[in-house]
Design a protein around this motif. Structure first.
Motif, mmCIF file in Angstrom:
data_model
loop_
_atom_site.group_PDB
_atom_site.id
_atom_site.type_symbol
_atom_site.label_atom_id
_atom_site.label_comp_id
_atom_site.label_asym_id
_atom_site.label_seq_id
_atom_site.Cartn_x
_atom_site.Cartn_y
_atom_site.Cartn_z
ATOM 1 N N ARG A 1 0.827 -1.203 0.000
ATOM 2 C CA ARG A 1 0.000 0.000 0.000
ATOM 3 C C ARG A 1 0.865 1.259 0.000
ATOM 4 N NH1 ARG A 1 -3.170 3.349 -0.929
ATOM 5 N NH2 ARG A 1 -5.313 3.579 -0.131
ATOM 6 N N GLU B 1 -12.937 2.892 5.392
ATOM 7 C CA GLU B 1 -12.598 1.520 5.006
ATOM 8 C C GLU B 1 -11.373 1.458 4.119
ATOM 9 O OE1 GLU B 1 -13.993 -1.268 6.231
ATOM 10 O OE2 GLU B 1 -15.033 0.160 7.526
ATOM 11 N N GLU B 2 -10.817 2.598 3.757
ATOM 12 C CA GLU B 2 -9.613 2.619 2.934
ATOM 13 C C GLU B 2 -8.429 3.104 3.759
ATOM 14 O OE1 GLU B 2 -10.288 4.945 -0.534
ATOM 15 O OE2 GLU B 2 -11.768 3.560 -1.395
ATOM 16 N N GLY B 3 -7.232 2.847 3.242
ATOM 17 C CA GLY B 3 -6.018 3.269 3.923
ATOM 18 C C GLY B 3 -5.594 2.295 5.005
ATOM 19 N N ASP C 1 -6.902 -1.242 3.959
ATOM 20 C CA ASP C 1 -8.034 -1.211 3.032
ATOM 21 C C ASP C 1 -9.145 -2.171 3.457
ATOM 22 O OD1 ASP C 1 -6.875 0.749 1.454
ATOM 23 O OD2 ASP C 1 -5.885 -0.703 0.136
ATOM 24 N N ASP D 1 -12.588 7.809 3.173
ATOM 25 C CA ASP D 1 -13.338 6.574 3.390
ATOM 26 C C ASP D 1 -12.689 5.810 4.541
ATOM 27 O OD1 ASP D 1 -14.608 4.125 3.371
ATOM 28 O OD2 ASP D 1 -14.473 3.846 1.197
#
Length: 584
Positions: free
Chosen positions: A209, A306-308, A319, A304
């Motif tokens: 990532r 739910e991301e990162g 993520d 978001d």
């Protein structure tokens, strides 16, 4: 022949010894007939001082401020009326994850067994009712008996440490004064579970990532502090030179003097450069973050969740994929190792107003801010001070500039909290607030606890006139213990934050008009310095004198407009797309 109290170690002595081993040097509370003999044991203890508060609620708030500063806090109340008076403060510690022990001392076991209709009960023989009430706001609880007291005390304290939340024990008076072995093992260390295979899987996912991200930013919050990961977070920020911000609950969890510190993020309440950097990052690393309404500008964050990379207390996520048994500090160490090979982010331009800029919008915003600052300075120089009423905007700019490295700033919820959080503090300054539980009046007793927890630091309390009316009696306790904080009391004639929320001119947002300048002396504060500020110039003089006066309590009564609000709240009103109200 019965041993004397002076030579017999009691259950209460064991409990005090355990608290002392956790760094507790002060026990807050109020005397009541059920706990008086137990308080004799507290007074006799060589390492724990009794701090009698003006109310049980004040004692609970003070224990919370103490726990945030020293790592653990404690309070002792009488059964029933006392413990219920304190329960709101304990609930706040639970919500904001502060380790505190609430000790309630009640009637003897013989009274319980007989079901006697004694005072502080519902006259129904139920002596466990209030313990059951506490069960909803603590992470561990126990009603102590002679055969389980030592083990249960240790279990509750260990759970408090592991969860970073309050616990509760109820002691019948005879149990508290009953014998206990003075020779016990230290509390066992409670190390978090670490699954190495999960750590390696997280490391691989995070590496990929990071490699794919161009713009990386970090958002940190209060759980970093509660779970003792400040050092690990600082190492990550140093290794990556990442632009970073905190939420209001996590203010000062990082060094705010760093050139890469953006400021406090609050969704639509944020300054434009802060919001652009956090919401616009290719990869947002969140460390100990809890997204709540008051810290996200009523959920106006644009990233978001739910991301990162999201680092929780015991679970790390990339993520949305969860890696269990990867504690926060462990995950931060793993990330620090990964970013070591990345090229550092470019240094922000030097200067007092520097911010990481990556768009023309940022440049325009900063230029506009500089023009406003110059205009304000020019206006102050050319216009007589009497023609310049003090505004919320100027108030918080001036107070923020007065903060010293050795200050602990404690802000009450409302305009004080929203006003001060955008200001950058010098390295070494600390901040205490309660944006999640948001119980007004919390900050004044919390000041008492924080000052006693670390006497080397000076408290700077920021509180509104409405909030202060709830807990101002603890100012007398502060004076009795010869503490010398600075108190900035914002006198704006009522509940301004509530007026803006709903009922601009409603009767329920009005309060009594107190003579605040007379309050410190009336409450027994020795030789207080009381100052007043209705203009910017008067505020500047008062803050300068307050910072220089360290040998007594200083109260500054700062007068602002009834409907004036801090810039952060104005930002929310302007930038929120649906123009929704603060409260849904």
């Amino acid at each position: 022949m019965t041993s004397s109290p002076e030579t017999t170690s009691t259950i209460m002595d064991h409990l005090l010894n355990r608290l002392h081993s956790l760094g507790v040097r002060h026990l807050f509370g109020m005397a009541g007939d059920y706990n008086l003999a137990v308080l004799d044991r507290v007074l006799a203890h060589p390492g724990v001082d009794w701090i009698g508060a003006a109310s049980e609620l004040g004692a609970a708030y003070a224990a919370d401020g103490y726990g945030r500063t020293r790592g653990f806090g404690a309070l002792l109340t009488t059964f029933g009326v006392g413990e219920l008076s304190a329960i709101n403060g304990v609930a706040g510690s639970y919500a904001e994850r502060v380790p505190v022990l609430h000790i309630a001392v009640g009637p003897t076991q013989a009274t319980e067994r007989a079901g006697l209709l004694v005072h502080h009960t519902m006259a129904d023989g139920d002596f466990d009712r209030f313990a059951r009430a506490h069960r909803h706001v603590v992470c561990a609880d126990a009603v102590l008996r002679p055969d389980n007291a030592v083990a249960e005390i240790d279990r509750v304290l260990t759970t408090c440490l592991r969860e970073s939340r309050p616990g509760y024990v109820r002691l019948p008076r005879d149990v508290a004064l009953g014998p206990a072995s003075p020779h016990v093992q230290p509390l066992p260390p409670d190390e978090p579970t670490v699954a190495q295979d999960s750590v390696e899987a997280f490391r691989a996912a995070a590496r990929a990532r990071l490699a794919a991200a161009d713009k990386v930013a970090v958002l940190a919050d209060f759980l970093v502090d509660r779970f003792k990961a400040r050092t690990e977070l600082a190492s990550l920020l140093a290794a990556g030179s990442f632009p970073h911000a905190t939420l209001a609950t996590g203010k000062t969890v990082v060094d705010e003097s760093s050139p890469h510190f953006l400021g406090v993020y609050g969704g639509a309440m944020s300054e434009p450069p802060v919001r652009a950097a956090i919401d616009g990052a290719d990869l947002l690393i969140r460390a100990g973050v809890l997204l709540t309404d008051l810290t996200t500008g009523k959920f106006t964050h644009r990233f978001d969740p739910e991301e990162g990379i999201d680092l929780g207390i015991t679970v790390a996520k990339v993520d949305g994929t969860a890696f269990p048994d990867v504690p926060l500090a462990t995950a931060l160490v793993a990330l620090t190792e990964l970013v070591g090979d990345r090229p550092p982010a470019p240094e922000a331009p030097a200067g007092p107003a520097c911010r990481p800029l990556d768009s023309l919008a940022h440049l325009v915003s900063d230029a506009s801010a500089k023009v406003k600052e110059s205009a304000t300075a020019l206006t102050r120089e050319l216009c007589p001070p009497r023609f310049l009423p003090l505004t919320q905007s100027y108030l918080w700019e001036a107070v923020g500039s007065a903060v010293q490295p050795g200050h602990t700033v404690i802000a009450d919820d409302g305009t004080c909290l929203l006003g001060i959080i955008p200001r950058h503090f010098p390295s070494g300054a600390r901040f205490i607030g309660q944006p999640l539980w948001a119980s007004i009046g919390y900050s004044l007793p919390a000041l008492l606890g924080a000052q006693l927890a670390d006497p080397s630091r000076r408290g700077l309390l920021l509180i509104g006139d409405g909030a202060a009316q709830l807990t101002v009696q603890e100012l007398g306790t502060i004076g009795r213990h010869r503490l010398n904080p600075i108190v900035v009391l914002v006198d704006n004639d009522g509940y301004t934050i509530e007026r803006i929320t709903h009922g601009l001119r409603a009767e329920y947002n009005e309060i009594a008009n107190w003579r605040w300048s007379q309050i410190p002396a009336a409450l027994g504060v020795p030789n207080p310095l009381v100052l007043s500020a209705r203009t910017p110039a008067a505020l500047d003089r008062a803050l300068s004198e307050a910072v220089a006066t360290t040998d007594r309590l200083v109260l500054i009564e700062a007068f602002t407009g009834k409907y004036d609000v801090p810039p952060a709240l104005k930002n929310l009103a302007i930038n929120r797309p649906d123009r929704a109200r603060w409260v849904a």
